[in-house]
Design a protein around this motif. Sequence first.
Motif, PDB file in Angstrom:
ATOM      1  N   TYR A   2       6.636  96.405  56.460  1.00 36.79           N
ATOM      2  CA  TYR A   2       5.617  97.352  56.017  1.00 36.79           C
ATOM      3  C   TYR A   2       5.718  97.533  54.503  1.00 36.79           C
ATOM      4  O   TYR A   2       6.779  97.330  53.913  1.00 36.79           O
ATOM      5  N   THR A   3       4.608  97.935  53.906  1.00 33.12           N
ATOM      6  CA  THR A   3       4.578  98.136  52.456  1.00 33.12           C
ATOM      7  C   THR A   3       3.672  99.303  52.113  1.00 33.12           C
ATOM      8  O   THR A   3       2.941  99.831  52.965  1.00 33.12           O
ATOM      9  N   ASP A   4       3.686  99.704  50.856  1.00 38.47           N
ATOM     10  CA  ASP A   4       2.889 100.830  50.375  1.00 38.47           C
ATOM     11  C   ASP A   4       1.403 100.438  50.368  1.00 38.47           C
ATOM     12  O   ASP A   4       1.036  99.412  49.792  1.00 38.47           O
ATOM     13  N   ALA A  55      -1.037 101.879  48.752  1.00 35.93           N
ATOM     14  CA  ALA A  55      -1.756 102.293  47.546  1.00 35.93           C
ATOM     15  C   ALA A  55      -2.345 101.106  46.769  1.00 35.93           C
ATOM     16  O   ALA A  55      -3.531 101.140  46.393  1.00 35.93           O
ATOM     17  N   ARG A  66       1.550 103.681  55.716  1.00 38.15           N
ATOM     18  CA  ARG A  66       2.101 102.380  55.341  1.00 38.15           C
ATOM     19  C   ARG A  66       1.268 101.311  56.031  1.00 38.15           C
ATOM     20  O   ARG A  66       0.552 101.582  56.992  1.00 38.15           O
TER      21      ARG A  66
END
Length: 254
Positions: free
Chosen positions: A25-27, A29, A69
């Motif tokens: 998983y990653t940010d 934004a 996320r």
Amino acid sequence: MSTLTERSRQQKLYLWRRANGVEVYTDPAPVRAHIETLMGWGMTLEMIRQGADCSGQAVRFIVDGTFPRVKAELAQRLLQVDHRPGPSQWFALAVGARRRVEALNTMGWQSQYLAERLGIYDRVKLQSMIKQPRIRYTTWLAINELYEELSASIGPGNNTMVRARNRGLASPLAWYDIDIDHPAAIPSRTAQRSHCKDGHALSPDNILVSSTGHQQCRECHRIRNRASRRRAMPGDVAEGSRGSQGARTPDLVV
């Protein structure tokens, strides 16, 4: 044959990735900012979804902040979607198609001829289509192929060429080595020529369009005209005419 259920397989895959330091998983934004940029150019969520080959719900949840996320693999696919049309998309941004048609107009290719070659048979309909924010991918592809065929040759419509250049439309040469489909792209003649060769600013009030559709520096044109008039008036003739006008008639002796 494996007897693992889908849930068990996903669990084992997650544990393997975590044990081997593979990001799962990653940010969201950066992905959200990228999607907003694409939407600012006129792309729809459906176009972005088709380009990333994912669900529309996932894209919407990223945009509205529902997902705290996002899966790294999905984030990578979404970040790879850009302004360039792809065969998986039903629609494409029309800006590149419009620039191609206008560039062909500057080469003398009439819109009516282009419409007939595209199977539209109506120049008004063609102009209306390319002025929309989006166009069907198949139409964009057909215009692109026609542009590749005709952009290096001169068409039969001299009046079309003059009118297009009087409007300041960019020719194919102005788009050379520039991404013509990028909404923020600027043709090279506009980006590079802010002044003429003599240093005069090429502001809108200092640009003169010739009868052939070429842009000229108005100040340089004025200077050349003055020099031409001076050369056309010989100095001895000019002085003689001034002398004859200024000379006094001698008094007559009776």
